[in-house]
Design a protein around this motif. Structure first.
Motif, PDB file in Angstrom:
ATOM      1  N   ASP A 129       0.826  -1.211   0.000  1.00  0.00           N
ATOM      2  CA  ASP A 129       0.000   0.000   0.000  1.00  0.00           C
ATOM      3  C   ASP A 129       0.858   1.258   0.000  1.00  0.00           C
ATOM      4  O   ASP A 129       0.528   2.257  -0.654  1.00  0.00           O
ATOM      5  CB  ASP A 129      -0.929   0.013   1.210  1.00  0.00           C
ATOM      6  CG  ASP A 129      -2.116  -0.929   1.043  1.00  0.00           C
ATOM      7  OD1 ASP A 129      -2.386  -1.335  -0.107  1.00  0.00           O
ATOM      8  OD2 ASP A 129      -2.765  -1.259   2.054  1.00  0.00           O
ATOM      9  N   ILE A 132       2.225   1.723  -3.493  1.00  0.00           N
ATOM     10  CA  ILE A 132       1.161   2.246  -4.367  1.00  0.00           C
ATOM     11  C   ILE A 132       0.967   3.739  -4.128  1.00  0.00           C
ATOM     12  O   ILE A 132       0.848   4.530  -5.071  1.00  0.00           O
ATOM     13  CB  ILE A 132      -0.154   1.479  -4.120  1.00  0.00           C
ATOM     14  CG1 ILE A 132      -0.044   0.060  -4.680  1.00  0.00           C
ATOM     15  CG2 ILE A 132      -1.334   2.215  -4.761  1.00  0.00           C
ATOM     16  CD1 ILE A 132      -1.238  -0.824  -4.374  1.00  0.00           C
ATOM     17  N   GLN A 136       1.601   6.940  -6.802  1.00  0.00           N
ATOM     18  CA  GLN A 136       0.590   7.954  -7.099  1.00  0.00           C
ATOM     19  C   GLN A 136       1.103   9.369  -6.840  1.00  0.00           C
ATOM     20  O   GLN A 136       0.640  10.326  -7.456  1.00  0.00           O
ATOM     21  CB  GLN A 136      -0.675   7.667  -6.283  1.00  0.00           C
ATOM     22  CG  GLN A 136      -1.369   6.382  -6.719  1.00  0.00           C
ATOM     23  CD  GLN A 136      -2.527   5.993  -5.829  1.00  0.00           C
ATOM     24  OE1 GLN A 136      -2.498   6.223  -4.621  1.00  0.00           O
ATOM     25  NE2 GLN A 136      -3.546   5.382  -6.407  1.00  0.00           N
ATOM     26  N   GLU A 144      -5.506   8.015 -10.739  1.00  0.00           N
ATOM     27  CA  GLU A 144      -6.835   7.796 -11.312  1.00  0.00           C
ATOM     28  C   GLU A 144      -7.155   6.303 -11.325  1.00  0.00           C
ATOM     29  O   GLU A 144      -6.332   5.489 -11.724  1.00  0.00           O
ATOM     30  CB  GLU A 144      -6.884   8.356 -12.732  1.00  0.00           C
ATOM     31  CG  GLU A 144      -6.574   9.846 -12.817  1.00  0.00           C
ATOM     32  CD  GLU A 144      -6.556  10.348 -14.240  1.00  0.00           C
ATOM     33  OE1 GLU A 144      -6.830   9.533 -15.153  1.00  0.00           O
ATOM     34  OE2 GLU A 144      -6.254  11.534 -14.447  1.00  0.00           O
ATOM     35  N   GLY A 145      -8.322   5.939 -10.882  1.00  0.00           N
ATOM     36  CA  GLY A 145      -8.717   4.543 -10.880  1.00  0.00           C
ATOM     37  C   GLY A 145      -8.460   3.874  -9.541  1.00  0.00           C
ATOM     38  O   GLY A 145      -8.002   4.494  -8.577  1.00  0.00           O
ATOM     39  N   THR A 146      -8.736   2.576  -9.482  1.00  0.00           N
ATOM     40  CA  THR A 146      -8.535   1.784  -8.274  1.00  0.00           C
ATOM     41  C   THR A 146      -7.403   0.792  -8.499  1.00  0.00           C
ATOM     42  O   THR A 146      -7.535  -0.120  -9.336  1.00  0.00           O
ATOM     43  CB  THR A 146      -9.816   1.017  -7.899  1.00  0.00           C
ATOM     44  OG1 THR A 146     -10.882   1.947  -7.713  1.00  0.00           O
ATOM     45  CG2 THR A 146      -9.605   0.214  -6.618  1.00  0.00           C
ATOM     46  N   PRO A 147      -6.267   0.919  -7.810  1.00  0.00           N
ATOM     47  CA  PRO A 147      -5.122   0.029  -8.033  1.00  0.00           C
ATOM     48  C   PRO A 147      -5.462  -1.427  -7.731  1.00  0.00           C
ATOM     49  O   PRO A 147      -6.156  -1.730  -6.755  1.00  0.00           O
ATOM     50  CB  PRO A 147      -4.070   0.557  -7.060  1.00  0.00           C
ATOM     51  CG  PRO A 147      -4.475   1.961  -6.771  1.00  0.00           C
ATOM     52  CD  PRO A 147      -5.970   1.962  -6.810  1.00  0.00           C
ATOM     53  N   GLU A 148      -4.979  -2.314  -8.588  1.00  0.00           N
ATOM     54  CA  GLU A 148      -5.165  -3.744  -8.398  1.00  0.00           C
ATOM     55  C   GLU A 148      -3.854  -4.447  -8.693  1.00  0.00           C
ATOM     56  O   GLU A 148      -3.269  -4.263  -9.769  1.00  0.00           O
ATOM     57  CB  GLU A 148      -6.265  -4.270  -9.314  1.00  0.00           C
ATOM     58  CG  GLU A 148      -6.512  -5.768  -9.171  1.00  0.00           C
ATOM     59  CD  GLU A 148      -7.611  -6.265 -10.091  1.00  0.00           C
ATOM     60  OE1 GLU A 148      -7.733  -7.489 -10.245  1.00  0.00           O
ATOM     61  OE2 GLU A 148      -8.321  -5.416 -10.668  1.00  0.00           O
ATOM     62  N   GLU A 169      -2.008  -2.553 -11.663  1.00  0.00           N
ATOM     63  CA  GLU A 169      -2.803  -1.831 -12.643  1.00  0.00           C
ATOM     64  C   GLU A 169      -3.531  -0.704 -11.927  1.00  0.00           C
ATOM     65  O   GLU A 169      -4.365  -0.933 -11.058  1.00  0.00           O
ATOM     66  CB  GLU A 169      -3.822  -2.763 -13.307  1.00  0.00           C
ATOM     67  CG  GLU A 169      -4.688  -2.051 -14.330  1.00  0.00           C
ATOM     68  CD  GLU A 169      -5.677  -2.980 -15.002  1.00  0.00           C
ATOM     69  OE1 GLU A 169      -6.435  -2.503 -15.858  1.00  0.00           O
ATOM     70  OE2 GLU A 169      -5.686  -4.189 -14.669  1.00  0.00           O
ATOM     71  N   PHE A 170      -3.187   0.526 -12.280  1.00  0.00           N
ATOM     72  CA  PHE A 170      -3.826   1.696 -11.671  1.00  0.00           C
ATOM     73  C   PHE A 170      -5.090   2.081 -12.427  1.00  0.00           C
ATOM     74  O   PHE A 170      -6.087   2.467 -11.829  1.00  0.00           O
ATOM     75  CB  PHE A 170      -2.841   2.862 -11.620  1.00  0.00           C
ATOM     76  CG  PHE A 170      -1.714   2.647 -10.638  1.00  0.00           C
ATOM     77  CD1 PHE A 170      -1.808   3.100  -9.330  1.00  0.00           C
ATOM     78  CD2 PHE A 170      -0.567   1.966 -11.022  1.00  0.00           C
ATOM     79  CE1 PHE A 170      -0.782   2.892  -8.425  1.00  0.00           C
ATOM     80  CE2 PHE A 170       0.474   1.759 -10.122  1.00  0.00           C
ATOM     81  CZ  PHE A 170       0.358   2.207  -8.820  1.00  0.00           C
ATOM     82  N   ASN A 171      -5.019   2.016 -13.743  1.00  0.00           N
ATOM     83  CA  ASN A 171      -6.168   2.239 -14.605  1.00  0.00           C
ATOM     84  C   ASN A 171      -5.852   1.584 -15.938  1.00  0.00           C
ATOM     85  O   ASN A 171      -4.820   0.932 -16.083  1.00  0.00           O
ATOM     86  CB  ASN A 171      -6.505   3.732 -14.739  1.00  0.00           C
ATOM     87  CG  ASN A 171      -5.293   4.546 -15.147  1.00  0.00           C
ATOM     88  OD1 ASN A 171      -4.772   4.360 -16.239  1.00  0.00           O
ATOM     89  ND2 ASN A 171      -4.837   5.445 -14.279  1.00  0.00           N
TER      90      ASN A 171
END
Length: 345
Positions: A129, A132, A136, A144-148, A169-171
């Motif tokens: 986390d 991540i 950002q 932008e988006g939800t990180p996976e 993958e952020f977006n």
């Protein structure tokens, strides 16, 4: 998530899926050490880590019990190392484990950023986390988006000791990939690179890394590198390809040198140029240029005569102070670098 990701390279030298070699040169580049086709998927986690074939050599009747004992100890130590690494990897996946940031050549994202000192500190360790969040802060597009995150076991150097590939993958157009390794009881970050628009990244099961993409319709590029069994990132080579010279070509033998190759009197629509380099740092590397002739289908139709001293294209390079290298000379450079760094076959 697929292991084919997109990466932004600071130097913006990317590559086409067909590579920088012409149709007649592809086999030579591959034998010299180039990676597999750039549209190949990296192996999935379900396929497991390649352990190699069992040793099939029969033990001689003279083999001692001491030898057998030594071999047993070695196997036990290897299993213990794998178990320890797996436990640390699992903790990192779950969010409690941490990975140390070392600020090495393999830090192609964090170390390349002018904000690096503000987001990660050399020698400090971070959870997933926290990494991540640091990503950002470096690039607002990653916010932008939800990180996976997706995790894949790989085996850098094919020594049977696992490493962890982490793809975030952020977006839909922003990604970061990392290779993490357990060293002396702690996780360390061996490689990190941002994924971006119009580029593709593959980290293969053996730790080899392939990057391809384009910065314009007629400009493509590729880079090859790998993380070895010790967790060290090693750059192999890169190549930028320009197809068709519609105007004068600007060459950069180094960061402090430039030259203009005139296309006056030349059939620029049927000329291509490759720029090869063997260091990742654009500020310190030397660039090596090669021209090649193409037909209307963009196929390489270069002959030995195209490199005669009297050839008009060669003269244009020489007049600009640029040495043009033949494919044979480039192949030798690639083979020499492969041997120097131990790039996998």
């Amino acid at each position: 998530m697929r292991k084919l990701a997109v990466i932004s390279i600071v130097c913006a030298l990317l590559v086409s899926a067909t590579g920088c070699s012409g149709s007649d040169d592809a086999a030579a580049l591959k034998s010299a050490g180039a990676g597999q086709p750039l549209n190949q998927e990296s192996q999935s986690a379900e396929s497991g880590i390649s352990q190699g074939e069992d040793a099939g050599v029969e033990a001689s009747s003279e083999a001692s019990l001491d030898d057998a004992s030594t071999n047993g100890d070695s196997v036990t130590e290897s299993n213990n190392t794998s178990d320890s690494a797996s436990s640390l990897y699992e903790a990192f996946k779950q969010g409690s484990g941490k990975v140390k940031y070392r600020k090495t050549e393999g830090d192609r994202f964090f170390n390349a950023s002018e904000y690096q000192e503000q987001v990660l500190t050399e020698g400090s360790s971070y959870t997933l986390d926290e990494i991540i969040g640091a990503c950002q802060k470096v690039d607002e597009m990653l916010a932008e988006g939800t990180p996976e995150a997706t995790f894949t076991d790989i085996d850098c150097g094919q020594d049977g000791v696992p490493e962890l590939l982490v793809d975030i993958e952020f977006n839909e157009s922003s990604f970061v990939s990392m290779v993490i390794k357990e060293i002396n009881g702690e996780l360390v970050l061996c490689y990190d690179q941002e994924h971006g628009y119009r580029t593709a990244l593959i980290v293969n099961n053996d730790g080899t890394i392939e990057i391809s993409g384009s910065s314009a319709a007629n400009i493509h590029g590729e880079e090859y590198a790998f993380v070895d069994a010790n967790g060290d990132y090693k750059f192999f080579y890169g190549c930028e390809e320009t197809l068709q010279l519609m105007d004068d070509f600007y060459a950069y033998p180094s960061a402090v040198e430039s030259a203009t190759i005139s296309v006056e009197g030349l059939d620029g629509e049927h000329i291509g140029i490759h720029m090869y380099y063997f260091e990742s740092n654009v500020e310190t590397r030397t660039n090596y240029y090669q021209y090649f002739m193409i037909n209307d289908n963009y196929e390489d139709v270069t002959t030995d005569a195209d490199y005669d001293d009297s050839n008009a294209v060669k003269q244009a390079f020489v007049n600009a102070g640029i040495t043009p290298y033949t494919q044979t000379e480039i192949d030798k450079m690639i083979a020499d670098k492969k041997a120097e760094i131990g790039y996998p076959d």
